[in-house]
Design an enzyme around this catalytic site. Structure first.
Site, PDB file in Angstrom:
ATOM      1  N   CYS A 179       0.912  -1.385  -0.079  1.00  0.00           N
ATOM      2  CA  CYS A 179       0.095  -0.143   0.032  1.00  0.00           C
ATOM      3  C   CYS A 179       0.824   1.354   0.049  1.00  0.00           C
ATOM      4  O   CYS A 179       0.909   1.966   1.196  1.00  0.00           O
ATOM      5  CB  CYS A 179      -0.944  -0.101   1.318  1.00  0.00           C
ATOM      6  N   ALA A 181       1.323   4.393  -2.089  1.00  0.00           N
ATOM      7  CA  ALA A 181       1.299   5.715  -1.992  1.00  0.00           C
ATOM      8  C   ALA A 181       1.097   6.349  -0.588  1.00  0.00           C
ATOM      9  O   ALA A 181       0.532   5.810   0.142  1.00  0.00           O
ATOM     10  CB  ALA A 181      -0.034   5.961  -2.873  1.00  0.00           C
ATOM     11  N   PRO A 182       1.613   7.822  -0.574  1.00  0.00           N
ATOM     12  CA  PRO A 182       2.262   8.611  -1.716  1.00  0.00           C
ATOM     13  C   PRO A 182       3.541   8.423  -1.992  1.00  0.00           C
ATOM     14  O   PRO A 182       4.019   9.049  -2.941  1.00  0.00           O
ATOM     15  CB  PRO A 182       2.009   9.795  -1.125  1.00  0.00           C
ATOM     16  N   GLY A 183       4.339   7.142  -1.338  1.00  0.00           N
ATOM     17  CA  GLY A 183       5.670   7.018  -1.813  1.00  0.00           C
ATOM     18  C   GLY A 183       6.741   7.196  -0.979  1.00  0.00           C
ATOM     19  O   GLY A 183       7.887   6.764  -1.150  1.00  0.00           O
ATOM     20  N   SER A 184       6.673   7.909   0.312  1.00  0.00           N
ATOM     21  CA  SER A 184       7.706   8.247   0.935  1.00  0.00           C
ATOM     22  C   SER A 184       8.739   7.030   1.642  1.00  0.00           C
ATOM     23  O   SER A 184       9.666   6.950   1.544  1.00  0.00           O
ATOM     24  CB  SER A 184       7.252   9.227   2.152  1.00  0.00           C
ATOM     25  N   LYS A 185       7.869   6.054   2.136  1.00  0.00           N
ATOM     26  CA  LYS A 185       8.500   4.691   2.509  1.00  0.00           C
ATOM     27  C   LYS A 185       8.977   3.947   1.344  1.00  0.00           C
ATOM     28  O   LYS A 185      10.016   3.212   1.349  1.00  0.00           O
ATOM     29  CB  LYS A 185       7.532   3.875   3.383  1.00  0.00           C
ATOM     30  N   ASP A 232      -0.198   0.397  -5.489  1.00  0.00           N
ATOM     31  CA  ASP A 232      -1.428   1.056  -4.494  1.00  0.00           C
ATOM     32  C   ASP A 232      -2.841   0.836  -5.654  1.00  0.00           C
ATOM     33  O   ASP A 232      -2.546   0.504  -7.050  1.00  0.00           O
ATOM     34  CB  ASP A 232      -1.061   2.397  -4.749  1.00  0.00           C
ATOM     35  N   ASP A 288       1.789  -1.483   5.224  1.00  0.00           N
ATOM     36  CA  ASP A 288       1.350  -0.211   5.743  1.00  0.00           C
ATOM     37  C   ASP A 288      -0.089   0.198   5.160  1.00  0.00           C
ATOM     38  O   ASP A 288      -0.304   0.653   4.270  1.00  0.00           O
ATOM     39  CB  ASP A 288       2.278   0.854   5.364  1.00  0.00           C
ATOM     40  N   CYS A 341      -1.061   4.173  11.262  1.00  0.00           N
ATOM     41  CA  CYS A 341      -0.689   5.365  11.869  1.00  0.00           C
ATOM     42  C   CYS A 341      -1.913   5.473  12.871  1.00  0.00           C
ATOM     43  O   CYS A 341      -2.470   6.700  13.167  1.00  0.00           O
ATOM     44  CB  CYS A 341      -0.628   6.538  10.969  1.00  0.00           C
TER      45      CYS A 341
END
Length: 833
Positions: A179, A181-185, A232, A288, A341
């Protein structure tokens, strides 16, 4: 109430399907962020009385949760470049900020977050009024924006950076971000997969010895053999993901668009001597999942307005299906990180426990003790007991709150109200799996205390949950179904009458037949509204999202060599078919309107051969990894480069209905120029692209120019198309001298790392940039944003006025033409008179 972290995960409570679009979410908000009251008594009472923290610590946590979240960012890319950019930031911006005074006190500058190594993660707790008032903050903001655009900085919430660290990814591993998006991880994972391959590739290209197996697998001539698949479910969000990861210019990356809970198995070519296809298993998986996001209340004040206990209850089933699918796709001995989160155990420990039991218990899957990992990260252990909150209603009103400690207490309450208040309705998403597991023996107990809870007050962050799971053995069970309270009660009734098996996928029960996510949106009850709005939701109307051509758990567990015996596959197939209620369904061909094409070029393609020969590229550089993105496989505008494993996966699965959204780094771009005689007949040639030039440059032996002077580089950055006359001074120093001897076409410009000396600041890290040699001029082939970022980074030039000689000449010519036309019109009028 969206996930909100690192760009948000969408407002699933609204009627729109924007899923994480910040602009849309903000436009729907009728109250400004500063005016939203950070109070919600139901929210507060649950975390105060649900058995999470003692009273004193709860008050500290709640105070932090209601306060503003510090801004945070991370230095990205290769470690050498990240450290170099970090040092520029520390020397140039920290002193000015620290010297400022606000309300009689020194302003606190950004500080490194101690939980992470190498001072690569920073946060800033400065009050907004101070930030607006002082110029050093404005300068720092420009630097932050420029480096974010260049891919050297990622603006990301601190707790969002934690899960990738616990995956312990090494170069050479195959990783899935389910999962993404948005792609930081995903960006973090991509960096880990590539490791420090740049230095090893340089040694390989120079025929120097290097260790290809220390700290990872670099056996592809110094290149990492690993791969990241970032997925995603939503096409628009997948586009956001592509935008994020493209900045990093990594070829070992594929972006897909599939429902994570039924992510299709990836086919691989048959092993030598076999005709049976193999199926990919992953070394590492990041799960995530979509969640209620109540840990994001510091940056998403809508949580305070809209939080209800049914948010978590409505998402539990979806989260469980995603986690179970991730465990199915995981290699035996591999690790998976499950994270949210949210602080709600219904979405956290309850999901983890239910997944472990559904997959066969702790002999198949176990929680990993990570107490020694990231030792400076302050965390709390996972919960072994918790309460489940629900709000019952009568006719849409007359609300009453209930805290349940177990499934039995919930059943007793239901029976009580059936007699005393028969019209009262409870959530239809309360099932046995949302409660703490009931196993009492050590050989069956799930060590949920090994999970990690990060609360806002521990290090001034958002709230987060992380669990690290290791797969010990093959999993034969099907995925849990999407159960409701009514389903469980009916199954229990049937079981007591001898008509059915125990309830599937719940704590203390045996998993049964798998239910696939094939529901129409109108079939979801009002309590599953949250699930409908999440980014991994499938509304059941898209027939393209189907299962693979064999049951998912008949997929072979790849050995170290990537092969399984036919007997193993056959046995898994028989076991799985026996457990399935329906025959396997083939993955259907793709027919979505936004189709992306990935066609690999032949390794003997004549155009590729001419391009590589033009630049003197070593024969050792692979010729079979170039692709184009059109259905016909034509060399039209751009040529991309990918890793070997990426090519293998795309070639084997592109006709199986797989939704590939992105793969490859742009290596060459078609370029139109006049011929040598100045004829207007254009010929097509190919130029190096900034995104892929660093991959190719170590293997080049032709068309290389060296830049040693800061003054020369500055002139080339500030001027677009500076002149290179045949006679006279060109003003381009050593670069101009070298270019004069070359024919028209693109070149590598190498800029070596050079330490500061005698007032010369040098270059902080080595760079390579594409330069085009025109007949009478040259041009650095980087866009305006990259020019400005380099000018700011290297020369501290904040708002440069770029000089475009071609544009200026065109304007002068247009002005002269207008004046000439006006003169002709005046002459005609005078003649007429």
């Amino acid at each position: 109430m969206g996930r909100g972290r690192g760009g948000g995960r969408g407002n699933f409570r609204g009627k729109g399907r924007h899923r994480g679009n910040r602009d849309n979410r903000d436009s729907e908000r009728t109250t400004s962020w500063s005016e939203i009251e950070r109070k919600n008594h139901l929210f507060e009472n649950y975390y105060k009385n649900g058995g999470f923290l003692d009273e004193g610590e709860f008050e500290d946590m709640w105070k932090h949760l209601a306060s503003e979240l510090p801004n945070s960012f991370r230095f990205t890319g290769t470690k050498g470049e990240a450290v170099a950019v970090r040092e520029i930031f520390k020397k140039r911006y920290i002193p000015g900020i620290a010297a400022a005074q606000f309300e009689g006190e020194s302003v606190q500058p950004p500080q490194p977050v101690q939980a992470f190594p190498d001072e690569l993660v920073w946060d800033m707790k400065t009050h907004r009024k101070a930030i607006r008032r002082f110029k050093p903050f404005a300068d720092f903001q420009k630097f932050l924006v420029a480096e974010t655009s260049s891919g050297n900085i990622s603006r990301q919430e601190v707790v969002s950076m934690i899960p990738p660290h616990f995956l312990d990814v090494k170069p050479g591993m195959v990783v899935l971000d389910m999962c993404a998006a948005p792609g930081s991880k995903s960006a973090q994972l991509a960096e880990m997969i590539h490791g420090d391959e740049e230095e090893r590739v340089k040694k390989a290209a120079s025929n120097e010895s290097f260790d290809a197996t220390s700290d990872g697998d670099y056996t592809d001539d110094g290149r990492s053999t690993g791969l990241l698949i970032a997925n995603d479910t939503d096409y628009k969000r997948a586009g956001m993901l592509v935008h994020q990861v493209k900045r990093l210019n990594f070829p070992n990356l594929i972006v897909t668009q599939h429902d994570a809970s039924i992510f299709p198995s990836i086919e691989l070519p048959p092993a030598t001597g076999s005709t049976r296809p193999q199926y990919l298993k992953f070394d590492r998986i990041l799960c995530d999942v979509p969640c209620s996001g109540d840990g994001t209340a510091r940056k998403n004040p809508n949580v305070w307005q809209k939080w209800t206990p049914r948010d978590g209850l409505g998402l539990h089933n979806l989260q469980l299906r995603i986690l179970c699918r991730g465990l199915q796709l995981l290699k035996k001995g591999g690790r998976l990180v499950y994270s949210t989160c949210s602080m709600n155990p219904v979405e956290n420990e309850a999901v983890v426990a239910s997944a472990i039991e559904a997959c066969g218990g702790i002999k198949k899957v176990q929680l990993v003790d990570c107490s020694d990992h990231l030792p400076n990260l302050i965390r709390k252990p996972g919960l072994n007991t918790w309460k489940v909150l629900d709000t019952s209603t009568v006719g849409g009103g007359d609300k009453e709150n209930h805290m349940f400690t177990s499934w039995d207490t919930f059943l007793k309450t239901l029976k009580k109200y059936e007699v005393e208040d028969p019209g009262r309705k409870f959530s239809n998403k309360i099932i046995p799996g949302v409660f703490p597991p009931t196993a009492t023996t050590d050989d069956a107990r799930i060590a949920l205390e090994r999970c990690l809870r990060v609360y806002p007050h521990l290090q001034n962050t958002g709230g987060f949950f992380i669990a690290v799971l290791e797969k010990l053995d093959d999993i034969k069970a099907g995925a849990p179904g999407n159960l409701s309270t009514e389903d469980v009660l009916q199954k229990s009734k049937n079981a007591s009458q001898g008509h059915s098996t125990p309830v599937e996928g719940t704590n203390g029960s045996t998993p049964g037949n798998s239910k696939r996510l094939k529901r129409k949106s109108e079939e979801l009850d009002e309590e599953a509204t949250a699930t409908k709005r999440t980014k991994t939701e499938s509304n059941g109307t898209d027939d393209n999202v189907t299962m693979t051509d064999i049951p998912q758990e008949a997929n072979s567990e790849l050995s170290a060599t990537g092969a399984d015996t036919d007997a193993q596959v056959s046995q898994e197939l028989n076991d799985t078919l026996a457990a399935e209620s329906k025959p396997p369904v083939k993955l259907k061909p793709e027919n979505q309107s936004q189709k992306e094409y990935f066609e690999y070029l032949s390794p003997t393609d004549s155009t590729i051969a001419k391009i590589l020969d033009f630049f003197g590229i070593s024969e050792r550089f692979p010729r079979d990894r170039f692709l184009v993105r059109n259905k016909e496989g034509l060399l039209l505008n751009k040529i991309y480069y990918t890793s070997e494993l990426a090519r293998t996966i795309i070639e084997a699965n592109k006709t199986r209905g797989f939704r590939f959204i992105h793969c490859g780094v742009v290596m060459f771009v078609s370029h139109k120029v006049k011929d040598k005689d100045g004829d207007n007949t254009s010929v097509s040639t190919w130029r190096l692209q900034n995104e892929g030039i660093k991959i190719l440059e170590p293997w080049a032996s032709k068309r290389i120019v060296e830049c040693d002077s800061r003054d020369t580089l500055y002139k080339m950055l500030i001027e677009i198309f500076p002149k290179l006359p045949k006679d006279g001074d060109h003003g381009l120093g050593e670069v101009g001298n070298q270019l004069e001897a070359l024919d028209v076409g693109c070149c590598f410009m190498r800029i070596g790392k050079r330490e500061a000396e005698d007032g010369d600041e040098g270059f902080p890290f080595p760079m390579v940039l594409p330069v085009w040699r025109h007949p009478g001029s040259i041009n650095l082939m980087v866009d305006k944003d990259d020019r400005k970022a380099n000018l700011l980074r290297l020369y501290n030039v904040k708002d440069p006025d770029l000089i475009n000689f071609v544009l200026d000449k065109a304007k002068r010519d247009a002005k002269a033409e207008r004046e000439e036309e006006n003169d002709r019109e005046s002459e005609v009028m005078n003649t007429a008179d």
